[in-house]
Enzyme design. Structure first.
Site: not given
Ligand code: TPP
Ligand code: MG
Length: 671
Positions: A27, A187, A264, A413, A463, A475, A522
């Site tokens: 990335h 961004n 990205h 949680e 529980h 539950h 429980r």
């Molecule tokens: C819980 C979770 N869901 C989905 C992803 C897959 N994923 C990686 S980055 C991203 C989103 C990227 O957007 P952002 O957080 O704005 O990062 P940017 O592109 O600006 O670097 C996703 C959906 C992940 N890493 N974690």
């Molecule tokens: Mg972003």
């Protein structure tokens, strides 16, 4: 911005670009956009010692948008963390490197938290800030700021969208965690699209309503002074956590990919790498280029870090003289040790105290240990009276009581899971979190990371089965034991009575290589008379013989938790029928699997194939222990809303049914 600053920022950008290009995966966009704020933070604000990444009073930096891992690896390399070599950067995402796709805390020195699952890092940071504040309140004395550091986070849009971050930010505001500072890489782009398609709320108002100070940097690509100013304001604000919205451009500098989701999560491509280098005036070769003066400037962190730690060490030497008792405690908790003779405080329960729910036994154990183990801290998700996790006679962690060890997580949680992990990441404390077993699902994302990161966290889930009765199947846990046992490195323990619960707590407190889950009932359970039955210490081996026949058993009944009582009742009936019986209490598969083959075979001899497993949950996984000839008394469907007694009948958890299954197993094994 000075020439050197510009070069320093571009160095990070292109280390990320080159590493992602070489790995052909990763990335680049986040490091390219966030490099300016990261550079300012790491050069001018962050207190750390690259020579000793474990120095206790370092500032914590969490890269919550873990996909931007190359940003962190570049910073670690540039500032002089010795394991992070340029060759490691060149081995980004390769087998055996410490530059994994997403940061892993137990793999890479300098990585404070395992991130990548969005929302976790920022929530971990809330736990770190709680830990810092608690330790400061406990150990700092006049002229001795033994604990005095900030927790910084770099978070992305995805972090802001994830529910866990909302839960954690809400409680951070409630608690007024003034030393938590989040830089939000604002961004407007996420993985698949601009945020305009799914994320349009007013983040400023949202965080303000949580009780945060919210600041904005209008141009985080070039205006370093604005970033500096915002960080200073964050530091100046003592009562509230700070969110700094830093407007940036993802993939900054890339002529064709900047400000699009194409920047990205994939390499820019050879052509675009070239175009970007040209655009920012960077040499096309060599790749992984680091100008000498840039490296030299970043490496000032080494001498600065050594100095910071050295002056801290001097202070600690004086502290040792003036506050020797506290200093001793400090050294003990950071060595991961427990106070002398703590085990002696763990209660032993007598048979007369039964029936006693294991959650209640656990409550007594916790309260017996509270005065002795002073770094034990935690709470539940608004279920303290039900999970028996409240520590009596000591403070609550609140805005004005920083030394409180009872944490009120509220009905959150998932944040509880991440915050407890954050406390463990910080170090010095043994944290726990509790809720109903069924709601462990809500915190599973964090529980999984506790296991992956080898955190010493303790999960208390009460529980624990359909036997909670009237509240019904919403539950009642059925699949939870199986699904938790499926998580590698999570030790799941389901004790059968109060004394097994005592031993389970000993295991949990001493188990440092990963989280331990205590699965508690429980309803009341008999307290077994250990003069008659095998010693509860057997729990530490995962499974042990509780009751045995004189000669070789015809059949082995294997049970966990509340079903051990049922196994013992069935044993009695079987004995009367002349069937030789062994009852094995098997509270923990993971602990059992750690034992020698000799031990395992002594408990479950391979030649005794007539076996019955009894557990009030799904059968998944039990076939391994019950074998081909064995029988299973489990619940492979959801429960129902009804009193416990009726459920036992309806679901076939009766002594007669177990006898019946045992006889079938016996016949099958003989055939
Ligand atoms: C819980 C979770 N869901 C989905 C992803 C897959 N994923 C990686 S980055 C991203 C989103 C990227 O957007 P952002 O957080 O704005 O990062 P940017 O592109 O600006 O670097 C996703 C959906 C992940 N890493 N974690
Ligand atoms: Mg972003």
């Amino acid at each position: 911005m000075t020439e050197l600053e510009q070069q320093s920022i571009n160095t990070i950008r292109f280390l990320a670009v080159d590493a992602v290009q070489r790995a052909n995966s990763g990335h680049p966009g986040l490091p390219m956009g966030a490099a300016p704020m990261a550079t300012v933070l790491w050069k001018e604000f962050l207190k750390h010692n690259p020579v000793n990444p474990q120095w206790t009073d370092r500032d914590r930096f969490v890269l919550s948008g873990g996909h931007g891992s190359m940003l962190l690896y570049a910073l670690l390399y540039l500032t002089g963390y010795k394991d992070m070599t340029i060759d490691q950067l060149k081995s980004f995402r390769q087998w055996g490197s410490i530059t994994a796709g997403h940061p892993e805390s137990n793999l890479t020195p300098g990585v404070e938290a395992t991130t990548g699952p969005l929302g976790q890092g920022i929530s971990n940071a809330v736990g770190m800030a709680i830990a810092e504040r608690f330790l400061a309140s406990t150990f700092n004395r006049k002229n001795f700021s033994i604990v005095d550091h900030y927790t910084y986070v770099l978070a992305s849009d995805g972090d802001m969208m994830e529910g866990v971050a909302s839960e954690a930010s809400s409680i951070a505001g409630h608690l007024g965690l003034g030393k938590l500072i989040v830089l939000y890489d604002d961004n407007n782009i996420s993985l698949a699209a601009p945020t305009s398609v799914s994320f349009t709320e007013d983040v400023t108002k949202r965080f303000e309503s949580y009780g945060w100070q919210v600041l904005k940097v209008e141009n985080g690509n070039t205006e370093l002074d604005e970033i500096r100013e915002a960080l200073k304001q964050g530091i100046a604000e003592k009562e509230k956590p700070t969110l700094i919205r830093v407007k940036t451009t993802i993939g900054f500098g890339s002529p064709n990919k900047a400000n699009t989701h194409d920047a990205h999560g994939s390499p820019l491509g050879e052509e675009e790498v070239k175009a970007t280098k040209q655009n920012l005036g960077w040499p096309l070769s060599p790749s992984f280029y680091v100008p000498d003066d840039v490296l030299e400037d970043y490496r000032k962190a080494v001498s600065a870090g050594k100095e910071s730690e050295a002056s801290w060490n001097q202070m600690f030497q004086r502290y040792k003289k003036e506050h020797s008792q506290l200093a001793q405690e400090w050294e003990m908790i950071w060595a991961g040790k427990l106070p002398k003779d703590w085990e002696k405080k763990v209660p032993v329960f007598s048979a007369e105290e039964g029936p006693l729910a294991t959650r209640k036994a656990s409550g007594s154990i916790i309260n017996a240990l509270v005065p002795v183990i002073k770094n034990f801290i935690g709470g539940s998700a608004d279920l303290a009276p039900s999970t028996n996790t409240y520590m009596k006679g000591i403070d609550e962690q609140q805005r004005d009581t920083h030394g409180g060890r009872n944490i009120r997580f509220g009905v959150r949680e998932h944040a509880m899971g991440a915050i407890v992990n954050g406390i463990a990441y910080h170090g010095g404390l043994i944290p726990f979190g509790g809720t109903f077993l069924t709601f462990s699902d809500y915190m599973r994302g964090s529980v999984r990371l506790s296991a992956l990161s080898h955190l010493h966290t303790i999960w208390i889930w009460t529980h624990d089965s359909v036997w909670l009765g009237e509240d019904g199947p919403t539950h009642q846990s059925v699949e939870h034991n199986a699904s938790l046992r499926a998580i590698p490195n999570l030790t799941v323990i389901r004790p059968c009575d109060a004394n097994e619960t005592s031993v389970a707590w000993k295991v949990a407190l001493e188990h440092k290589s990963g989280p331990v889950a205590l699965i508690l009932s429980r309803q009341g359970l008999p307290v077994l008379d250990r003069k008659v039955y095998g010693k509860a210490e057997g729990l530490a081996k995962g499974a042990y013989v509780l009751s045995d026949s004189e000669g070789k058993p015809d059949v082995i009944l294997i049970a966990t938790g509340s079903e051990v009582e049922l196994a013992l009742q069935a044993e009695d009936l079987l004995n009367r029928k002349g069937v030789q019986c062994r009852v094995v209490s098997m509270p923990s598969w993971e602990l059992f699997e750690e034992q020698s083959e000799d031990y395992r075979h002594s408990v479950l001899p391979p030649d005794i194939r007539a076996r019955v497993v009894i557990e009030a949950g799904v059968s998944l996984g039990w076939h391994k222990y019950v074998g081909e000839k064995g029988r299973i008394v489990c619940r492979d469907d959801f429960g129902a809303s009804a009193p416990l007694k009726a459920l036992r009948e309806k679901f076939g958890f009766t002594p007669d049914r177990v006898v019946d299954e045992a006889l079938k197993a016996f016949a099958a094994a003989k055939a």
